[in-house]
Each structure stands twice: as C-alpha cells, then as structure tokens.
Scaffold this motif. Structure first.
Motif, PDB file in Angstrom:
ATOM      1  N   ALA A 306       4.986   9.028 -14.287  1.00 52.42           N
ATOM      2  CA  ALA A 306       3.835   8.167 -14.573  1.00 52.42           C
ATOM      3  C   ALA A 306       3.646   7.117 -13.486  1.00 52.42           C
ATOM      4  O   ALA A 306       2.510   6.794 -13.106  1.00 52.42           O
ATOM      5  CB  ALA A 306       4.021   7.500 -15.938  1.00 52.42           C
ATOM      6  N   GLN A 307       4.738   6.573 -12.964  1.00 55.90           N
ATOM      7  CA  GLN A 307       4.635   5.581 -11.901  1.00 55.90           C
ATOM      8  C   GLN A 307       4.111   6.200 -10.605  1.00 55.90           C
ATOM      9  O   GLN A 307       3.309   5.601  -9.897  1.00 55.90           O
ATOM     10  CB  GLN A 307       6.001   4.925 -11.678  1.00 55.90           C
ATOM     11  N   VAL A 308       4.565   7.421 -10.303  1.00 63.63           N
ATOM     12  CA  VAL A 308       4.071   8.112  -9.106  1.00 63.63           C
ATOM     13  C   VAL A 308       2.571   8.359  -9.224  1.00 63.63           C
ATOM     14  O   VAL A 308       1.811   8.198  -8.253  1.00 63.63           O
ATOM     15  CB  VAL A 308       4.830   9.441  -8.899  1.00 63.63           C
ATOM     16  N   ALA A 309       2.114   8.736 -10.418  1.00 58.40           N
ATOM     17  CA  ALA A 309       0.684   8.987 -10.615  1.00 58.40           C
ATOM     18  C   ALA A 309      -0.154   7.730 -10.390  1.00 58.40           C
ATOM     19  O   ALA A 309      -1.334   7.814 -10.025  1.00 58.40           O
ATOM     20  CB  ALA A 309       0.453   9.530 -12.019  1.00 58.40           C
ATOM     21  N   ALA A 310       0.446   6.557 -10.603  1.00 50.97           N
ATOM     22  CA  ALA A 310      -0.288   5.298 -10.444  1.00 50.97           C
ATOM     23  C   ALA A 310      -0.282   4.782  -9.012  1.00 50.97           C
ATOM     24  O   ALA A 310      -1.029   3.835  -8.697  1.00 50.97           O
ATOM     25  CB  ALA A 310       0.306   4.243 -11.371  1.00 50.97           C
ATOM     26  N   LEU A 311       0.528   5.359  -8.123  1.00 50.84           N
ATOM     27  CA  LEU A 311       0.674   4.835  -6.770  1.00 50.84           C
ATOM     28  C   LEU A 311      -0.628   4.818  -5.962  1.00 50.84           C
ATOM     29  O   LEU A 311      -0.902   3.840  -5.255  1.00 50.84           O
ATOM     30  CB  LEU A 311       1.743   5.626  -6.001  1.00 50.84           C
ATOM     31  N   GLY A 313      -3.660   4.288  -6.725  1.00 49.63           N
ATOM     32  CA  GLY A 313      -4.479   3.138  -7.080  1.00 49.63           C
ATOM     33  C   GLY A 313      -3.888   1.821  -6.614  1.00 49.63           C
ATOM     34  O   GLY A 313      -4.601   0.827  -6.481  1.00 49.63           O
ATOM     35  N   LEU A 314      -2.571   1.815  -6.361  1.00 50.72           N
ATOM     36  CA  LEU A 314      -1.910   0.604  -5.889  1.00 50.72           C
ATOM     37  C   LEU A 314      -1.842   0.537  -4.370  1.00 50.72           C
ATOM     38  O   LEU A 314      -1.485  -0.498  -3.799  1.00 50.72           O
ATOM     39  CB  LEU A 314      -0.488   0.535  -6.468  1.00 50.72           C
ATOM     40  N   GLY A 315      -2.152   1.658  -3.722  1.00 51.90           N
ATOM     41  CA  GLY A 315      -2.133   1.687  -2.261  1.00 51.90           C
ATOM     42  C   GLY A 315      -0.773   1.883  -1.652  1.00 51.90           C
ATOM     43  O   GLY A 315      -0.573   1.572  -0.466  1.00 51.90           O
ATOM     44  N   TYR A 316       0.190   2.427  -2.415  1.00 53.87           N
ATOM     45  CA  TYR A 316       1.540   2.639  -1.911  1.00 53.87           C
ATOM     46  C   TYR A 316       1.800   4.118  -1.691  1.00 53.87           C
ATOM     47  O   TYR A 316       1.214   4.977  -2.349  1.00 53.87           O
ATOM     48  CB  TYR A 316       2.586   2.080  -2.875  1.00 53.87           C
ATOM     49  N   SER A 317       2.734   4.411  -0.793  1.00 51.11           N
ATOM     50  CA  SER A 317       3.123   5.782  -0.492  1.00 51.11           C
ATOM     51  C   SER A 317       4.316   6.189  -1.340  1.00 51.11           C
ATOM     52  O   SER A 317       5.242   5.391  -1.554  1.00 51.11           O
ATOM     53  CB  SER A 317       3.478   5.918   0.987  1.00 51.11           C
ATOM     54  N   VAL A 318       4.331   7.434  -1.810  1.00 51.70           N
ATOM     55  CA  VAL A 318       5.430   7.907  -2.637  1.00 51.70           C
ATOM     56  C   VAL A 318       6.720   8.016  -1.849  1.00 51.70           C
ATOM     57  O   VAL A 318       7.823   7.942  -2.415  1.00 51.70           O
ATOM     58  CB  VAL A 318       5.077   9.269  -3.283  1.00 51.70           C
ATOM     59  N   SER A 319       6.644   8.159  -0.524  1.00 51.28           N
ATOM     60  CA  SER A 319       7.836   8.388   0.291  1.00 51.28           C
ATOM     61  C   SER A 319       8.680   7.136   0.497  1.00 51.28           C
ATOM     62  O   SER A 319       9.869   7.241   0.796  1.00 51.28           O
ATOM     63  CB  SER A 319       7.445   8.956   1.662  1.00 51.28           C
ATOM     64  N   ASN A 320       8.082   5.941   0.346  1.00 45.54           N
ATOM     65  CA  ASN A 320       8.873   4.723   0.548  1.00 45.54           C
ATOM     66  C   ASN A 320       8.678   3.712  -0.574  1.00 45.54           C
ATOM     67  O   ASN A 320       8.898   2.515  -0.388  1.00 45.54           O
ATOM     68  CB  ASN A 320       8.525   4.076   1.896  1.00 45.54           C
ATOM     69  N   SER A 321       8.298   4.191  -1.759  1.00 48.87           N
ATOM     70  CA  SER A 321       8.121   3.312  -2.916  1.00 48.87           C
ATOM     71  C   SER A 321       9.241   3.541  -3.924  1.00 48.87           C
ATOM     72  O   SER A 321       9.681   4.678  -4.130  1.00 48.87           O
ATOM     73  CB  SER A 321       6.770   3.562  -3.585  1.00 48.87           C
ATOM     74  N   VAL A 372       9.276  -0.309  -0.445  1.00 49.88           N
ATOM     75  CA  VAL A 372       8.417  -1.188  -1.242  1.00 49.88           C
ATOM     76  C   VAL A 372       8.762  -1.046  -2.717  1.00 49.88           C
ATOM     77  O   VAL A 372       8.870   0.073  -3.239  1.00 49.88           O
ATOM     78  CB  VAL A 372       6.928  -0.840  -1.023  1.00 49.88           C
ATOM     79  N   LEU A 373       8.929  -2.174  -3.392  1.00 50.34           N
ATOM     80  CA  LEU A 373       9.126  -2.156  -4.839  1.00 50.34           C
ATOM     81  C   LEU A 373       7.747  -2.120  -5.494  1.00 50.34           C
ATOM     82  O   LEU A 373       7.127  -3.160  -5.729  1.00 50.34           O
ATOM     83  CB  LEU A 373       9.920  -3.375  -5.293  1.00 50.34           C
ATOM     84  N   ALA A 374       7.257  -0.916  -5.763  1.00 51.44           N
ATOM     85  CA  ALA A 374       5.924  -0.761  -6.336  1.00 51.44           C
ATOM     86  C   ALA A 374       5.873  -1.252  -7.778  1.00 51.44           C
ATOM     87  O   ALA A 374       4.817  -1.665  -8.264  1.00 51.44           O
ATOM     88  CB  ALA A 374       5.492   0.702  -6.250  1.00 51.44           C
ATOM     89  N   PHE A 375       7.001  -1.179  -8.454  1.00 51.00           N
ATOM     90  CA  PHE A 375       7.095  -1.645  -9.846  1.00 51.00           C
ATOM     91  C   PHE A 375       8.373  -2.474  -9.971  1.00 51.00           C
ATOM     92  O   PHE A 375       9.425  -2.077  -9.468  1.00 51.00           O
ATOM     93  CB  PHE A 375       7.142  -0.462 -10.818  1.00 51.00           C
ATOM     94  N   VAL A 376       8.285  -3.608 -10.640  1.00 51.13           N
ATOM     95  CA  VAL A 376       9.448  -4.470 -10.822  1.00 51.13           C
ATOM     96  C   VAL A 376       9.604  -4.818 -12.304  1.00 51.13           C
ATOM     97  O   VAL A 376       8.627  -4.899 -13.051  1.00 51.13           O
ATOM     98  CB  VAL A 376       9.352  -5.772  -9.997  1.00 51.13           C
ATOM     99  N   ASN A 377      10.860  -5.004 -12.694  1.00 44.69           N
ATOM    100  CA  ASN A 377      11.197  -5.430 -14.051  1.00 44.69           C
ATOM    101  C   ASN A 377      12.040  -6.681 -13.935  1.00 44.69           C
ATOM    102  O   ASN A 377      13.189  -6.625 -13.480  1.00 44.69           O
ATOM    103  CB  ASN A 377      11.964  -4.319 -14.782  1.00 44.69           C
TER     104      ASN A 377
END
Length: 486
Positions: A306-311, A313-321, A372-377
C-alpha cells in the motif's frame, strides 16, 4: 585509545606507526566542552599512552606503511547454511540474516561475507607536528566480496519494498548504506592529553561491544554482531554516526574515559547524540560503563504494498524510499572481561529505553546513504519500550594459533502496548513481552599472521512478543570460511 578489532577479532588500538597519541585544537576543545561532553584533559605530566597495533591487527613492522600512511584491509568470505532464512542478499554486509528473522520462510545455503570480521579496505595515517602533538586520520570502505557490491544494508530493505514476507530476501537495517566511506575522520593526538577526532566515526558503545563480546561482534557467531541493534544503543543505524566529535583518553592502560557528540547541522536536539564511557583495567580484568542518548533515532524498514502504491503521488522513487520508526533511545551498559591464560571470560548487560521523540522527523527526511523516509511513525512508543540485553561466554586458546569460543546471549522485551495489548505476554502482538536468545560456538585457526580459517554455528530462537508474525521461530547457521588480513 582509538579502538578497532585486531586480526583475531580482539580489540586493538591504532599505533599510527609509533607516533604520539591524539589531541585537538583549543577551539575544538571548548566547543566540545560547551556540549557538556568533553571530559577534562588530565595534567600534562601524565605518562605517554602505550603503543599498540596498526590496521586489522598487523604489527607495525609488517604493515603496508609509506611515509606514515598505512594501507590495510580484510577479506572474509565463507559458506553458510541456514535452517530457516529468506534468500541471501548481495547488499547487506553479512548477506544472510544469521539469526532467525520475521521473513524467514525457507532454508538457504550460499556464500556469505564478513562472517568473522567486516570485509573492508582503508587508509590510516599519522603526521608528527612536534614532540607532543600529531595529526591523524582514517578512512574505510566496506564491501561484499561474494557480490562485489559496496555494503548497503538499506538497499537490502529497499529491495523488498512492496513484497509480501513470503517472497522477500534478507533485508536488515544498518549503518552501511552504500556510502563511499563507512569511516572517515581526522583529528589530533597528544602524548599527554588523549585523542580528539572529527567526522564519521564508530561510537563508543559499539567499540565496547566489540571488545566485550566473546565473539568480538562476529556476525555469524554472535547475536550482537548479527543484529547490531544493541551495539547501536537501540538502532543498528547508530553503530557509526556522521558529524561527530570524539574524545578518548587512556592513562597508562589503567583508566580510560571517552565522550562523543553528534551534531545535526542545525538548531535543536533532533538527530543529535551523546555517549560517554569510563573504565579501567587491573590484574587481568577490564570493566567499562557506558551511557548513550540518541535523539530522533531511526529504525528503517521496507515499504508495504500500500505504501509503494502511494509513492507516485508523493514524488518519491521506490528504489530509495523506506519507512522509518522514530524514537529517542536511552541506553546504559556495563561490560567486563577477565583474562587468565589460556582463558578469557566475558559478560555484559545493556538496558535500552525507547520513547516517542521529543522532536519528530517529518516524512521526506533524508536518512543515511540518501535514502528517503517516505513514511514515518513517531507514535510507536506511547508507553516506553524497555529492552534488556545479557550475554556471557568464554574464549579458550587451545593452541597458540587456535581459539575456541562459546557464548550465550539473551534479549528480554517488556510489554509496551496499550488498550487490549497492555501487559500481554503471548505472540499475538509485537508489543507483548518476549525474548530472543542465541547460543554459539566457533573455532578459529590462524595459519599465518594474515590468513585464518574458521568454523562454527549459532542457534537463535524467539518467544512470545518477539515471535509475532514469524514463519519460524528458530534458526541454526553452520558456517565455515576463511579470512585474509593485510
């Protein structure tokens, strides 16, 4: 007392070709003192610090030294079988997981690097300034000899982005993130005042676990080396830290002190760290006490589907997120050893507290290696999580060139959930209380001062909250390999 692992894995000290010990300019001294870290230098009448070894345990006369600059390195590779594992990775410094992990869904066999010691190449140097002071430096690069890749633990996580646990490869967080240099520092060394160094450096606590672990942080045969979470004071990314100022002083190899501060390049406490060490040696015994506080510490993990699917829209790359759990980590540790030839006995204890960060990091924060930390908790520890780590073991020198080591490790986690998860002690939730334990044995034979061979195995098992979501709860990793040092 610039510590590192010797050729046999033991804790050594940089000799810098018999030049004087380390120090710093007065300006750096007072800046460091203002941070509350610098332990005052002892008086100038104190005797000089004893000389030790260079490189990975190679003596001065055998080192590759030219005009005060020493080239050194280690190549360590072996064959390993894991009863329960995910497929090995070409990126993580150890390739395998070594201990049981959540995504272990099959058995695995293959070549694994850095089983006994980190594969690396480096330069270290010393330039005498006068009879009292010298300038020193060190740079190191970590690499994986079985794949030719620069060591990159975070890439092993990113390679699993969007994948279900049952289709992942080994992915483990760490301080190696594909940087050109894993260690890079410069500083001053004084005969009477100790060492002042600045840059990307190994932390005091990590140096302590190398010295006091029966396996000297060997990844294949010790829990502390296989995980690195505990030598990192709660996060494996914190074994080495960028932008640090470090001071160490050793008085006649009897009493030693150390202090370290990590700058964040800005105002406020976010992404800063403080560590201190005090210890001593007497009649074959050595004892050290450590304190560590890391603010806005990062524990990185792979992204869910689910997080990869949202990338996009966030402008991040899956290879370094990646995803990141942020916490303020406080650790205390007491470690010791006693030597009575031909035996060495080791014991250690560490207490780690994870709390929600006082200054959270925002999504989009650049972690080490430019990931890049595309998602943080930053709300993972509404109730503080407490972890206690215990270990003990012995090393027996059976023959002058043959060492046998046996060790036991245990980690206990208190329950830290809320609501229906409060106080639980089952494997229903990762917030329940639980434990991880490991038992290992290994033998290391030194054919020459530069070349050795090793064989051994480690059993690991998880229980209750530690085992939440695991396919299997145990692993055994018989390993055989060779290592060359120069």
């Amino acid at each position: 007392m610039l510590s590192r692992r010797d050729d046999d894995g033991s804790e050594g000290k940089y000799a810098f070709n018999r030049m004087p010990s380390e120090g710093s300019s007065s300006k750096a001294f007072f800046q460091f003192a203002r941070c509350g870290l610098l332990i005052s230098a002892l008086c100038a009448a104190l005797p000089a610090i004893a000389q030790q070894k260079t490189g990975p345990g190679i003596t001065d006369e055998d080192s590759l030294t030219w005009h005060g600059i020493t080239l050194y390195g280690v190549i360590d590779v072996g064959l390993q079988y894991d009863t329960h594992s995910a497929p090995f990775t070409p990126y993580r410094p150890a390739a395998s997981g070594n201990i049981v992990r959540q995504n272990d869904y099959q058995s695995a066999v293959g070549l694994t690097p850095s089983n006994m010691g980190q594969t690396r190449v480096g330069l270290q140097g010393n330039e005498a300034l006068n009879d009292e002071w010298s300038a020193v430096f060190q740079i190191e690069t970590f690499f994986n000899p079985q794949s030719g890749e620069i060591a990159d633990s975070l890439k092993s996580l990113a390679a699993n982005n969007g994948k279900a646990l049952g289709s992942q490869s080994i992915g483990v967080d760490g301080s190696s993130a594909g940087q050109a240099l894993q260690t890079a520092w410069v500083g001053f060394k004084s005969v009477h005042f100790g060492a002042f160094t600045f840059g990307r450096q190994v932390t005091l606590l990590s140096e302590g676990t190398i010295k006091y672990d029966p396996n000297y942080n060997a990844t294949a045969f010790g829990l502390l080396g296989a995980s690195n979470t505990y030598s990192g004071a709660g996060s494996s990314e914190n074994n080495r830290l960028d932008s640090t100022a470090k001071y160490v002083f050793d008085f006649q190899d009897r009493v030693h002190v150390g202090a370290l501060y990590k700058f964040n390049g800005s105002n406020g406490s976010a992404d800063t760290a403080v560590q201190a060490d005090i210890g001593g040696n007497f009649a074959g015994a050595s004892l050290d006490a450590y304190y560590s506080k890391v603010n806005s510490s990062i524990t990185a993990s792979s992204l869910t589907a689910a997080q990869v699917a949202a990338l996009p829209g966030l402008g991040y790359s899956v290879s370094n997120s990646l995803a990141g759990t942020i916490s303020d980590n406080t650790a205390y540790a007491l470690m010791g050893l006693y030597r009575i030839e031909p035996f060495k006995f080791f014991a250690g204890y560490e207490h780690i507290k994870y709390a929600n960060p006082n200054t959270p990091l925002k999504a989009g924060f650049n972690d080490i290696g430019d990931y890049v930390l595309a998602f943080v908790n930053d709300k993972a520890y509404n109730i503080a999580k407490t972890v206690q780590v215990y270990w003990t073991g012995a090393r027996y020198t059976i023959l002058p060139h043959l060492d046998f080591t046996v060790a036991y490790y245990r980690v206990h986690q208190d329950a830290y959930g809320t609501g229906t998860q409060a106080g639980c002690s089952s494997n229903a939730h990762s917030t329940c209380s639980g434990s991880l334990e490991a038992i290992s044995f290994d033998a290391d034979y030194r054919f020459t001062k530069r070349f050795d061979g090793y064989v051994g195995a480690m059993y690991s098992g998880v229980h209750d909250g530690f085992a939440s979501g695991y396919f299997y709860t145990t692993n055994i990793n018989p390993t055989v390999g060779v290592r060359y040092k120069f």
